[in-house]
Design a protein around this motif. Structure first.
Motif, PDB file in Angstrom:
ATOM      1  N   SER A 110       0.835  -1.200   0.000  1.00 14.76           N
ATOM      2  CA  SER A 110       0.000   0.000   0.000  1.00 14.76           C
ATOM      3  C   SER A 110       0.868   1.247   0.000  1.00 14.76           C
ATOM      4  O   SER A 110       2.105   1.166   0.036  1.00 14.76           O
ATOM      5  CB  SER A 110      -0.939  -0.019   1.215  1.00 14.76           C
ATOM      6  OG  SER A 110      -1.883  -1.074   1.105  1.00 14.76           O
ATOM      7  N   ARG A 111       0.224   2.411  -0.037  1.00  9.84           N
ATOM      8  CA  ARG A 111       0.928   3.700  -0.023  1.00  9.84           C
ATOM      9  C   ARG A 111       0.304   4.595   1.030  1.00  9.84           C
ATOM     10  O   ARG A 111      -0.928   4.615   1.183  1.00  9.84           O
ATOM     11  CB  ARG A 111       0.838   4.406  -1.374  1.00  9.84           C
ATOM     12  CG  ARG A 111       1.569   3.714  -2.508  1.00  9.84           C
ATOM     13  CD  ARG A 111       1.513   4.557  -3.775  1.00  9.84           C
ATOM     14  NE  ARG A 111       0.137   4.819  -4.188  1.00  9.84           N
ATOM     15  CZ  ARG A 111      -0.300   5.966  -4.688  1.00  9.84           C
ATOM     16  NH1 ARG A 111       0.512   6.999  -4.820  1.00  9.84           N
ATOM     17  NH2 ARG A 111      -1.556   6.092  -5.058  1.00  9.84           N
ATOM     18  N   ILE A 112       1.140   5.341   1.729  1.00 13.71           N
ATOM     19  CA  ILE A 112       0.654   6.330   2.691  1.00 13.71           C
ATOM     20  C   ILE A 112       1.172   7.690   2.240  1.00 13.71           C
ATOM     21  O   ILE A 112       2.373   7.954   2.259  1.00 13.71           O
ATOM     22  CB  ILE A 112       1.119   6.003   4.113  1.00 13.71           C
ATOM     23  CG1 ILE A 112       0.576   4.628   4.535  1.00 13.71           C
ATOM     24  CG2 ILE A 112       0.641   7.074   5.088  1.00 13.71           C
ATOM     25  CD1 ILE A 112       1.085   4.142   5.874  1.00 13.71           C
ATOM     26  N   THR A 113       0.256   8.529   1.798  1.00 11.82           N
ATOM     27  CA  THR A 113       0.607   9.847   1.273  1.00 11.82           C
ATOM     28  C   THR A 113       0.011  10.922   2.177  1.00 11.82           C
ATOM     29  O   THR A 113      -0.763  10.637   3.088  1.00 11.82           O
ATOM     30  CB  THR A 113       0.082  10.012  -0.160  1.00 11.82           C
ATOM     31  OG1 THR A 113      -1.348   9.893  -0.156  1.00 11.82           O
ATOM     32  CG2 THR A 113       0.667   8.946  -1.076  1.00 11.82           C
ATOM     33  N   SER A 114       0.358  12.182   1.912  1.00 10.33           N
ATOM     34  CA  SER A 114      -0.091  13.243   2.805  1.00 10.33           C
ATOM     35  C   SER A 114      -0.282  14.561   2.082  1.00 10.33           C
ATOM     36  O   SER A 114       0.467  14.889   1.161  1.00 10.33           O
ATOM     37  CB  SER A 114       0.911  13.441   3.953  1.00 10.33           C
ATOM     38  OG  SER A 114       0.448  14.412   4.863  1.00 10.33           O
ATOM     39  N   GLY A 115      -1.297  15.294   2.522  1.00 13.48           N
ATOM     40  CA  GLY A 115      -1.488  16.666   2.080  1.00 13.48           C
ATOM     41  C   GLY A 115      -0.953  17.657   3.084  1.00 13.48           C
ATOM     42  O   GLY A 115      -1.074  18.874   2.896  1.00 13.48           O
ATOM     43  N   ALA A 116      -0.365  17.157   4.167  1.00  9.26           N
ATOM     44  CA  ALA A 116       0.173  18.008   5.228  1.00  9.26           C
ATOM     45  C   ALA A 116       1.693  18.070   5.121  1.00  9.26           C
ATOM     46  O   ALA A 116       2.314  17.409   4.282  1.00  9.26           O
ATOM     47  CB  ALA A 116      -0.249  17.480   6.593  1.00  9.26           C
ATOM     48  N   GLU A 117       2.295  18.838   5.994  1.00 11.93           N
ATOM     49  CA  GLU A 117       3.745  18.985   5.964  1.00 11.93           C
ATOM     50  C   GLU A 117       4.422  17.704   6.454  1.00 11.93           C
ATOM     51  O   GLU A 117       3.799  16.828   7.050  1.00 11.93           O
ATOM     52  CB  GLU A 117       4.186  20.176   6.823  1.00 11.93           C
ATOM     53  CG  GLU A 117       3.816  20.080   8.280  1.00 11.93           C
ATOM     54  CD  GLU A 117       2.455  20.687   8.605  1.00 11.93           C
ATOM     55  OE1 GLU A 117       2.258  21.079   9.773  1.00 11.93           O
ATOM     56  OE2 GLU A 117       1.600  20.748   7.700  1.00 11.93           O
ATOM     57  N   ASP A 118       5.708  17.610   6.210  1.00 15.54           N
ATOM     58  CA  ASP A 118       6.474  16.426   6.574  1.00 15.54           C
ATOM     59  C   ASP A 118       6.390  16.156   8.080  1.00 15.54           C
ATOM     60  O   ASP A 118       6.440  17.093   8.900  1.00 15.54           O
ATOM     61  CB  ASP A 118       7.939  16.596   6.180  1.00 15.54           C
ATOM     62  CG  ASP A 118       8.137  16.595   4.667  1.00 15.54           C
ATOM     63  OD1 ASP A 118       7.134  16.422   3.934  1.00 15.54           O
ATOM     64  OD2 ASP A 118       9.292  16.765   4.225  1.00 15.54           O
ATOM     65  N   ALA A 119       6.267  14.885   8.426  1.00 14.13           N
ATOM     66  CA  ALA A 119       6.306  14.398   9.813  1.00 14.13           C
ATOM     67  C   ALA A 119       5.151  14.902  10.670  1.00 14.13           C
ATOM     68  O   ALA A 119       5.214  14.843  11.891  1.00 14.13           O
ATOM     69  CB  ALA A 119       7.638  14.747  10.471  1.00 14.13           C
ATOM     70  N   ALA A 120       4.084  15.379  10.042  1.00 15.21           N
ATOM     71  CA  ALA A 120       2.958  15.924  10.806  1.00 15.21           C
ATOM     72  C   ALA A 120       2.048  14.844  11.375  1.00 15.21           C
ATOM     73  O   ALA A 120       1.245  15.117  12.265  1.00 15.21           O
ATOM     74  CB  ALA A 120       2.144  16.873   9.924  1.00 15.21           C
ATOM     75  N   TYR A 121       2.166  13.621  10.870  1.00 19.28           N
ATOM     76  CA  TYR A 121       1.262  12.545  11.275  1.00 19.28           C
ATOM     77  C   TYR A 121       2.026  11.365  11.863  1.00 19.28           C
ATOM     78  O   TYR A 121       3.190  11.129  11.554  1.00 19.28           O
ATOM     79  CB  TYR A 121       0.453  12.053  10.074  1.00 19.28           C
ATOM     80  CG  TYR A 121      -0.781  12.883   9.810  1.00 19.28           C
ATOM     81  CD1 TYR A 121      -2.031  12.484  10.270  1.00 19.28           C
ATOM     82  CD2 TYR A 121      -0.696  14.079   9.099  1.00 19.28           C
ATOM     83  CE1 TYR A 121      -3.172  13.242  10.035  1.00 19.28           C
ATOM     84  CE2 TYR A 121      -1.824  14.845   8.859  1.00 19.28           C
ATOM     85  CZ  TYR A 121      -3.057  14.417   9.327  1.00 19.28           C
ATOM     86  OH  TYR A 121      -4.174  15.178   9.093  1.00 19.28           O
ATOM     87  N   LYS A 122       1.322  10.599  12.713  1.00 23.57           N
ATOM     88  CA  LYS A 122       1.811   9.324  13.207  1.00 23.57           C
ATOM     89  C   LYS A 122       1.181   8.198  12.394  1.00 23.57           C
ATOM     90  O   LYS A 122       0.072   8.329  11.866  1.00 23.57           O
ATOM     91  CB  LYS A 122       1.447   9.144  14.683  1.00 23.57           C
ATOM     92  CG  LYS A 122       1.992  10.224  15.608  1.00 23.57           C
ATOM     93  CD  LYS A 122       3.511  10.195  15.705  1.00 23.57           C
ATOM     94  CE  LYS A 122       4.008  11.169  16.762  1.00 23.57           C
ATOM     95  NZ  LYS A 122       5.494  11.188  16.856  1.00 23.57           N
TER      96      LYS A 122
END
Length: 342
Positions: A238-250
């Motif tokens: 799978s892939r985990i992508t983000s619309g937020a800044e780097d390292a903002a999520y756990k």
């Protein structure tokens, strides 16, 4: 506050109204703009029916009871953006009858307790927004709440913010199995959560930007696996992508519910690409200090991407090759093999 764009331009909002059209003896019901998906569900008279949802937006709540076994709900076309089922209840939304609020599970746009359910080629969304309701503190707003063994989602978009996908079981003693393939799941806080045995294969998990001044802004997974269940969540290829800044999520935190304090959350993420939105140094956190993540069944194996870099090994428990051989879709799903259907 403008609601998010759920579908491509050219498909308008259609309010559900009339009953669906029946398709003779083929056990197929067609739902078209102006019809109600729930009315089609209500018209199902036994196992093995198919509901075909034609392109359009259906603003309604859909609930599939346990007696609608082996039901298929699918879009009329392969593009999951074409047919959208959406509503906007939250945990803290007052019920119209004054009997209280909906609660987390009750906020779901789409709920199913039916065994053998298949959903494909659709968008299921909850477009409730915190900014529109500053008076409501129960901000969980579920897109889909799935109970029942052998639940299969394929090519489905699941869109919300907090608690997007609730993969639950029919009872505390049940280890219901659910399989998600090539799905797009997005949100911010604990947006894939629950106690089911759930396999996510070739899925995309997308974290949203949040206008808050703190980090972490949220977590992708919050499993609440029963202690007796050897398998919880498995995300593979799978892939985990983000619309937020780097390292903002756990990546995850364990959920030990007040109604099941013996839960032992389990999550394996393997052979997946983890983007920069996930904190690579400390990808896990606690929901409650009484249940530290280090005591849970959180493991990774053969992941890649900037969010998968192992800089502090103690913060990223890894499976051995021998252990990884056990954590497969076949082991988790047992004698049910939906991935063999083509």
């Amino acid at each position: 506050m403008r609601r998010r764009a759920l579908i491509s331009a050219g498909v308008g909002l259609v309010v559900a109204a009339s009953a669906p059209a029946h398709a003779g003896t083929h056990r197929v019901l067609h739902v078209r703009p102006g019809d109600s998906v729930q009315a089609a569900v209500d018209a199902v008279t036994g196992p093995g029916w198919t509901i075909v949802v034609h392109p359009g937006t259906y603003r309604e709540v859909v609930s599939i009871p346990a007696d609608k076994a082996e039901l298929t709900v699918r879009g009329a076309v392969r593009d999951p953006r074409a047919a959208v089922i959406v509503h906007d209840n939250a945990n803290g939304t007052p019920k119209p009858d004054g009997s209280g609020t909906y609660g987390t599970a009750g906020s779901a746009t789409f709920t199913s307790a039916a065994p053998g359910l298949t959903v494909r080629d659709l968008t299921l969304a909850n477009d409730w927004l915190r900014a529109d309701h500053p008076d409501i503190t129960g901000t969980q707003a579920v897109a889909a709440c799935t109970y029942g063994d052998r639940t299969h989602f394929e090519n489905v978009r699941l869109l919300a913010h907090q608690d997007t996908l609730f993969v639950e079981t029919t009872a505390l003693t049940a280890f219901d199995r659910q399989y998600f393939r090539r799905c797009h799941i997005e949100g911010d806080v604990d947006f894939v959560f629950g106690r089911a045995t759930a396999v996510f294969e070739e899925c995309r998990f997308h974290t949203l930007q949040r206008d808050v001044g703190f980090t972490p802004k949220g977590m992708v997974f919050a499993p609440s696996t029963a202690r007796a269940n050897p398998y919880g969540f498995l995300a593979v290829r799978s892939r985990i992508t983000s619309g937020a800044e780097d390292a903002a999520y756990k990546l995850a935190r364990p959920w030990v519910p007040s109604y099941e304090t013996t839960a032992w959350p389990s999550l394996v993420v393997r052979n997946s690409w983890i983007g920069p939105g996930i904190d690579p140094v400390a990808p896990y956190t606690n929901m409650r200090e009484a249940y530290p993540w280090q005591t849970m069944r959180f493991r990774e194996y053969a992941n890649s991407g900037p969010g998968a870099v192992i800089s502090v090994p103690d913060n990223r428990p890894q499976l051995t090759a021998g252990e990884a051989a056990v954590h497969t879709r076949r082991t988790y799903l047992g004698d049910w093999r939906p991935y063999e259907r083509r």
